[in-house]
Structure formats: structure tokens, C-alpha cells
Motif scaffolding. Structure first.
Motif, PDB file in Angstrom:
ATOM      1  N   LEU A 100       0.780  -1.068  -0.010  1.00 19.93           N
ATOM      2  CA  LEU A 100      -0.116  -0.099   0.065  1.00 19.93           C
ATOM      3  C   LEU A 100       0.820   1.152   0.096  1.00 19.93           C
ATOM      4  N   ALA A 101       2.122   1.210  -0.022  1.00 21.35           N
ATOM      5  CA  ALA A 101       2.989   2.286  -0.372  1.00 21.35           C
ATOM      6  C   ALA A 101       2.914   2.910  -1.542  1.00 21.35           C
ATOM      7  N   GLU A 102       3.289   4.184  -1.504  1.00 24.50           N
ATOM      8  CA  GLU A 102       2.669   5.001  -3.129  1.00 24.50           C
ATOM      9  C   GLU A 102       3.833   4.303  -4.021  1.00 24.50           C
ATOM     10  N   GLU A 103       3.346   4.521  -5.389  1.00 25.47           N
ATOM     11  CA  GLU A 103       4.337   4.016  -6.447  1.00 25.47           C
ATOM     12  C   GLU A 103       5.340   5.216  -6.709  1.00 25.47           C
ATOM     13  N   GLN A 104       6.671   4.740  -6.825  1.00 24.22           N
ATOM     14  CA  GLN A 104       7.711   6.035  -7.189  1.00 24.22           C
ATOM     15  C   GLN A 104       7.645   6.376  -8.439  1.00 24.22           C
TER      16      GLN A 104
ATOM     17  N   SER B 320       4.661  13.639  -1.519  1.00 16.44           N
ATOM     18  CA  SER B 320       4.077  12.396  -1.118  1.00 16.44           C
ATOM     19  C   SER B 320       3.839  12.075   0.392  1.00 16.44           C
ATOM     20  N   LYS B 322       4.726   9.795   2.187  1.00 12.44           N
ATOM     21  CA  LYS B 322       6.015   9.158   2.726  1.00 12.44           C
ATOM     22  C   LYS B 322       6.968  10.733   3.148  1.00 12.44           C
ATOM     23  N   ILE B 595      -4.458   4.943   3.701  1.00  9.57           N
ATOM     24  CA  ILE B 595      -3.537   4.122   2.979  1.00  9.57           C
ATOM     25  C   ILE B 595      -2.602   5.199   2.043  1.00  9.57           C
ATOM     26  N   PRO B 596      -1.296   5.257   2.230  1.00 13.84           N
ATOM     27  CA  PRO B 596      -0.518   6.162   1.303  1.00 13.84           C
ATOM     28  C   PRO B 596      -0.635   5.785  -0.218  1.00 13.84           C
ATOM     29  N   LYS B 597      -1.093   4.772  -0.723  1.00 14.40           N
ATOM     30  CA  LYS B 597      -1.236   4.382  -2.140  1.00 14.40           C
ATOM     31  C   LYS B 597      -2.223   5.143  -2.801  1.00 14.40           C
ATOM     32  N   GLY B 598      -2.401   5.275  -3.892  1.00 13.86           N
ATOM     33  CA  GLY B 598      -3.409   5.915  -4.907  1.00 13.86           C
ATOM     34  C   GLY B 598      -3.341   7.336  -4.782  1.00 13.86           C
TER      35      GLY B 598
END
Lengths: 104, 606
Positions: A100-104, B320, B322, B595-598
């Protein structure tokens, strides 16, 4: 297993038990929540808990400092920086683990 | 501009490296000119004018007409630089000028501010920053308004933000005015407008983008200005190479000296406006009520930190989730550099003044001797210091020496006999600290009014250009209002910086936290919570401060946020549970935030 049980299971790190029941998203959040809880417990201890006893701590000498004074002037501040760094490292691991981490 | 973006971000270390080198070269140049006979006043003027012109130049170069750049600096600020900008945004003129003096006079009790103003970042990192970044909002009320839905929730968010930030910003404009008027030798009322002019040059043309890059520059100036005098003084007086790590013995020595000079036993019998004599022992923490007051104050400052919009919005600018998280760690590290120096500085100043074995010691000397010292004469002349032989024995006792807390930072260079160039540097540092915080606060208010009130509530069809013009007009109007209030010198009425934290935590802390961490929180609960919490806090402040009410459990006017946020929490939970749960779309939105994704929840350029 209700949400509260999931939370407790995450707190005691019973991963098999959680894993069997929840999907990715819920597991991710349960682990995030338990990590945050631990960080906040430590935060409470070092930002407030110990200062209830500052007077007694002052009778201990720490590299020349009265310990209670040292913690308020420097010790707790260092611990806060470390806490955030630990939180970041662990949270990034959790995010990666569940994809679920961000894509770089 | 689009094409120039990437190289610019990659060039940042080089640009700010050169800038730092240039600033140090400027300091050396001033030192040389001082040796050649340039007057102290001219050096002070050059320091202020040079640095303010550089900030204005950065502001001009960062001008923009894009919404994303104006509100969130294009969301491309790397974690480390955002950390520096946040540190400058955070550390106000008060942190820079008054903190060491506060520790000098308040001892252990005052350290609650230090703990509170750093511990709050653990809350920011764990509860707020990454989730608000994922949300993709432009302002803090933007999150409230979208998560809970409806204009009323958004409007409540705007109101709390404006009250909290405006309380804070007048103090900052006041500080820029004080520093400018002293360094440039102009009247305070003119200094305030000069300060405002500098602040607006940094923010008006480029919004968040301009403020970001000037704040990084201001952090570099303020941290150099704070650390150099302390290191220099410490090494000159043989306190140690890195004083912050070795002042433990000095603390113990201070305790002995305080007993010898009977600090806390001898009470002053006279008073001078704005000046204080030392009456509180440095280390003694006290038990029971004293400990409770320490902890409650630290708690208020922490929860306030995590609710103050001008800090939270800095984390909207990172690329981001992160990097938002990492940037909180950098912020606290850069703040730490100043905050762990302040107690060391307070300790050394105390030692220098109290220790009869040191050449600088004045307590216990004859009044005539002390009155002949240069820095005593200079600071007495501007009423920052007063000496009075209350008991008529011709010797200076601890209760006969009065000073303003600010002196600890401002006069250190002179007490330790450092060249004047250091005093000029300190003035530039104080100016940078006050300006950077004022910029962040003004922008937070103007953005909330232009984005949330004007665009989202009043005229959702407004064009981009019009929105940005409105944002800038608001910035100027608010700045002028702040400067006007500051020039009235109503400080006794405007009260403490701590109030801003209490207002923010009363209204915003739980709606922000529960918005992410409790799906069941709904609009009715949030609106009722914000309204009741904010009103309860304000009412309590009024009653304790002016209404003659006895503080309840030692919760005085500095700590009223505890009442406000407790009421906010209870009302929010009760009302949320009593009304229906949020719809599915809202619940899904909360899942997304976690969630960080998306993609961000709010689309770009919303």
C-alpha cells in the motif's frame, strides 16, 4: 472478531489470528493503529508521565545534570525526534508489506 | 515554468549552500568593516536591510498565478527543505528572543513550553500529517469541510483558524516592529509597517511557494544567528567546545550559587515596569500542584501544535505521504537545534551574572562598580535593565537586579564581550524568526478565507485568476489589520502566544484526529463539537482572566484549551452516536485517507 478484538490482537502481535480473518486493508490499518498506539504510549510517558516525578528524578545525577531538569531541557526532546524516526521506518515497512506504499 | 521545475528542485542543495556561504561571507565582511571603524548602528541597519532584501528577492522570483503553486507550493517541496521551512514557520520571534530568558526566570516550570513545543510533533507525525497529505486539501478547513461535509463544518473550521492564527500573528508583527525600530532607529509605529511590508513582499506574489523558499532562507539565518553567539561565548569563557552537551555541571554550580545568593528567599521590594528580579530557583521542580501545572501546560502546547493550521498546511506541500512523514522528523530535528541550545544559554548567562569568581559576575559587587559596566549602562538606558539599592548597603543583591527576559539573548554578545557584528547578527535572526512565522500565519488565514469562505462557500464558480486576486487582497487587508492592532500596543489585552494554541486545540484537535481515526464521526458531531468546544474554551478564558473566577484545578488562562478540547471531545462523541452514521462515500473516503497508495482524495486544482 469485531474491530476491538482485531485491535487487541494487533497489540499483542498475534499476526496469524488477524491474518486469517481480515483482508489486506484491514490488516494494514490494524498494524498502523497498533504502531501508533505504542508510539503514543511512549510519547505520553516522556512528555508527561515522567514530569509528575521530576522532583524525585532531580536527586539522580545524569552526566552532571539533575535528571528531571535534564529530561525537560534535552532528554525528552531527543526522545521525540527518535520516536518520529522509528514511527516513520516502521510505518514505511508496514505500507510496503501490504503493498500500500506509494508508487515511485 | 513547467520545464524548469525539476532542475530547480534538484538544484536546491546547491542554491541554499551558496546562500549560506554568501550569508557567512556577509557576516565576515561586516566584522572586517567593524574593525575598520564602521559604527554599530550602521552594521545593525545593514544586517536588517540586507536580509530583508534577500527574502523579498526570493518572494519576487517565486511569484505565480497557478492555484496549486499558490496554495501548496506545487506539492514538490522535498522533506528536508520542508523541515527547514516548518522550523522557521514554527519558531517565532518569541522562541528566538524570549525563550532563553523565560528559562532564566522560570527555571524548570518554563521548560514545560520546551517539552510541549517539541512533543507536539509526535502527534503531528502519528495522527495528522501523513493523512492530511493523502487527503490532498489546500487548507485545514478544507479537510474539515470535505470529511464532514457541509458549509457549516467548513465555516466553523475557518472561524477557529482565524481566531487562533490572528491571536498569534499580531504578536509576530509586533516583534518585527520592535526589532526593526531598534535596528533602523525609527519609531515603533513605523517599524511595524516596515515589518509588515517585508512580510508581504515574501508572501503576496507567490503565496505558499514564495513563503516556502523564503522560510528556508530565514531558517538558515536564524539558526546561524542563534548558535554562533552561544558557541563563541562558550569557548571564550571555557564552558566547553559544544556547550549543549556539557552544561550539566554548570547547572549544579548555578544551584549552589542560587543558594548562596538566596534566590527565592530574598523578594524584591521594588518593581519596574516590564522588568523582573530572579526569584525562582533554576532546577527545583516541586511536587503535586507544580508537577500538575507542568504537565497540563505541556499537554496544551502539544495538542495546540498538532492543531495549528499554519503548521499543518506545511505538510500539504510535500510530494508524497512518505515525504510528509519524513518531513515532520526533519522539522523537529531543526527545531531541536535551537530548543536544546536555549536552556544552555540560560544556564551560562546565569553563571556569568551570579558567579563571583567570573569576571562577568555582578551579584555581590558594589553598586558603584556594577553601574560602571558598559552593557549595564547601555541596557539601563533603554529600560531593559534596572539596578536599585533597596536595602541601602551599597552591595548588589539578587533582589536588587531587575531585567527583561529578552536580554538573555540580546545582550549575551555584550556580556561576554563579543564584537558588535554579533549583535547585528542576532537582530537579523530575530527578524527572520518573527517574519517567517508571521508569513505562515497570514497565509494560513488568507488562504482559508479565500479558498474556503470565498471559493467554496460564497462563489464556487469563481475563475482561477479571480480567486488568486482575492487571496492576495485578503493577505494585504489582514496584514494591515494585524499591523494596526500591533501598533496600538495592546499587549496586555491581546495576551499570550499560548492562547493561540489553546484556541486551536479547543476547536480543531479532535475534529481533525477523529476525522481520520474514527469512521463513525459525522457532521452533526463535528459541528456541535467545534462549536461547544470553542465556546467553552473562550468562556473559560474570559471567566478566569477577566471574570474573576478561581481557576479550576490550577487550569489558568494559559491552559484553557484543556476545557475546550474536553468539551469538544465529549460533545462530538455523544452527538455523533446520537445521529446517523456517515454515508458510505464518506466512510470510503476515510479508508482512502488511511493508506498512502493511490490518488489524493481531493482531485488536484479543486
Amino acid at each position: 472478531m469485531n474491530q476491538w478484538e482485531v485491535f487487541i490482537a494487533a497489540l499483542v502481535r498475534d499476526r496469524d489470528q488477524i491474518g486469517a480473518i481480515m483482508d489486506n486493508l484491514e490488516q494494514h490499518w490494524a498494524e498502523t493503529r497498533s504502531l501508533t498506539t505504542w508510539i503514543l504510549i511512549l510519547w505520553f510517558i516522556f512528555s508527561m508521565g515522567i514530569f509528575f516525578f521530576a522532583n524525585s528524578l532531580n536527586s539522580i545525577t545524569f552526566f552532571g545534570w539533575p535528571f528531571g531538569f535534564y529530561m525537560a531541557a534535552q532528554g525528552s526532546l531527543v526522545i521525540f525526534v527518535v520516536l518520529i524516526v522509528v514511527l516513520n521506518i516502521k510505518q514505511e515497512k508496514i505500507d510496503d508489506k501490504y503493498g500500500l506504499a506509494e508508487e515511485q | 515554468m513547467e520545464q524548469a521545475k525539476k532542475p530547480f528542485i534538484e538544484m536546491l542543495p546547491k542554491i541554499y549552500g551558496l546562500y549560506t556561504g554568501g550569508f557567512i561571507a556577509f557576516i565576515i565582511l561586516m566584522a572586517i568593516l567593524e574593525q575598520m571603524g564602521l559604527g554599530a548602528e550602521t552594521i545593525g541597519i545593514l544586517f536588517i536591510v540586507f536580509t530583508v532584501l534577500v527574502y523579498a528577492g526570493i518572494g519576487w522570483l517565486s511569484r505565480t498565478m497557478q492555484v496549486e503553486a499558490y496554495y501548496v507550493a506545487g506539492r514538490q517541496v522535498p522533506a528536508l527543505f520542508n523541515g527547514m521551512a516548518t522550523a522557521a514557520d514554527w519558531m517565532s520571534g518569541a522562541s528566538f528572543v524570549a525563550m532563553a530568558g523565560g528559562i532564566y526566570f522560570g527555571g524548570h516550570g518554563y521548560l514545560a513550553f520546551l517539552v510541549g513545543w517539541t512533543g507536539g510533533y509526535v502527534l503531528v507525525a502519528s495522527l495528522m500529517a501523513p493523512y492530511l497529505r493523502k487527503f490532498g486539501c489546500y487548507t485545514v478547513p478544507d479537510f474539515i469541510g470535505t470529511r464532514y461535509g457541509g458549509n457549516l463544518a467548513r465555516l466553523m473550521g475557518v472561524i477557529v483558524l482565524v481566531v487562533a492564527s490572528f491571536t498569534y500573528v499580531t504578536a509576530q508583527i509586533n516583534a518585527t516592529g520592535t526589532i526593526a525600530s531598534r535596528a533602523l532607529q525609527i519609531p515603533f509605529e513605523v517599524g511595524v509597517w516596515f515589518g509588515l511590508f517585508g512580510i508581504l513582499l515574501c508572501s503576496m506574489l507567490g503565496g505558499m511557494r514564495a513563503v516556502t523558499w523564503t522560510q528556508v532562507a530565514q531558517y538558515i539565518v536564524l539558526i546561524i544567528a542563534y548558535l554562533i553567539p552561544v558557541f563563541w561565548m562558550s569557548n571564550k569563557q571555557d564552558f566547553g567546545l559544544i556547550p549543549q552537551l556539557v552544561y550539566g555541571d554548570a547547572v549544579q554550580r548555578v544551584t549552589e550559587l542560587e543558594q548562596m545568593h538566596q534566590v527565592g528567599v530574598l523578594k524584591p521590594t521594588e518593581s519596574f515596569a516590564g522588568l523582573k528580579a530572579l526569584t525562582v530557583p533554576f532546577v527545583a521542580a516541586g511536587g503535586g500542584m507544580e508537577a500538575w501545572k507542568f504537565v497540563t501546560l505541556a499537554f496544551c502546547m502539544m495538542a495546540g501544535t498538532a492543531s495549528l493550521p499554519h503548521i499543518l498546511m506545511r505538510y500539504f506541500t510535500t510530494p508524497s505521504v512518505k515525504s510528509a512523514r519524513r518531513s515532520v522528523a526533519w522539522s523537529l530535528f531543526f527545531i531541536f537545534l535551537l530548543y536544546f541550545t536555549a536552556p544552555a544559554l540560560a544556564t551560562f548567562t546565569k553563571l556569568q551574572i551570579l558567579d563571583p569568581n567570573l569576571a562577568t559576575g555582578i551579584i555581590g559587587k558594589t553598586i558603584a562598580e556594577v553601574n560602571a559596566i558598559d552593557w549595564v549602562q547601555k541596557w539601563s538606558a533603554v529600560k531593559f535593565l534596572a539596578i536599585s539599592d533597596s536595602n541601602g548597603d551599597g552591595i548588589l543583591q539578587i533582589n536588587e537586579f531587575f531585567m527583561r527576559g529578552d536580554i538573555v539573548v540580546l545582550a549575551t554578545p555584550e556580556i561576554a564581550g563579543l564584537p558588535y557584528v554579533i549583535s547585528g547578527l542576532v537582530a537579523a535572526g530575530g527578524m527572520a524568526a518573527a517574519m517567517s512565522t508571521a508569513d505562515g500565519l497570514l497565509l494560513a488565514i488568507a488562504n482559508a478565507l479565500s479558498h474556503d469562505l470565498y471559493y467554496k462557500i460564497i462563489d464556487p464558480t469563481a475563475e482561477t485568476a479571480k480567486r488568486l486576486v482575492v487571496a492576495r487582497i485578503l493577505l494585504v487587508v489582514l496584514g494591515a489589520a494585524g499591523a494596526f492592532v500591533a501598533s496600538l500596543k495592546l499587549t496586555s489585552i491581546l495576551g499570550a502566544v499560548a492562547w493561540a494554541f489553546d484556541f486551536a486545540m479547543s476547536g480543531l484537535f479532535f475534529p481533525l484526529v477523529l476525522g481520520v481515526w474514527w469512521k463513525r464521526a459525522n457532521r452533526q458531531g463535528a459541528v456541535a463539537g467545534m462549536l461547544c468546544g470553542f465556546l467553552a474554551g473562550t468562556w473559560y478564558l474570559y471567566m478566569v482572566r477577566w471574570g474573576g473566577m478561581e481557576p479550576w484545578l490550577g487550569i489558568d488562562h494559559l491552559r484553557f484549551g484543556i476545557i475546550g478540547c474536553a468539551v469538544n471531545l465529549v460533545v462530538m462523541i455523544v452527538v455523533s452516536l446520537a445521529t446517523e452514521e456517515p454515508d458510505e462515500a464518506t466512510q470510503k473516503m476515510v479508508d482512502e485517507v488511511r493508506i498512502p497508495k493511490g490518488e489524493t482524495v481531493l482531485a488536484a486544482s479543486h
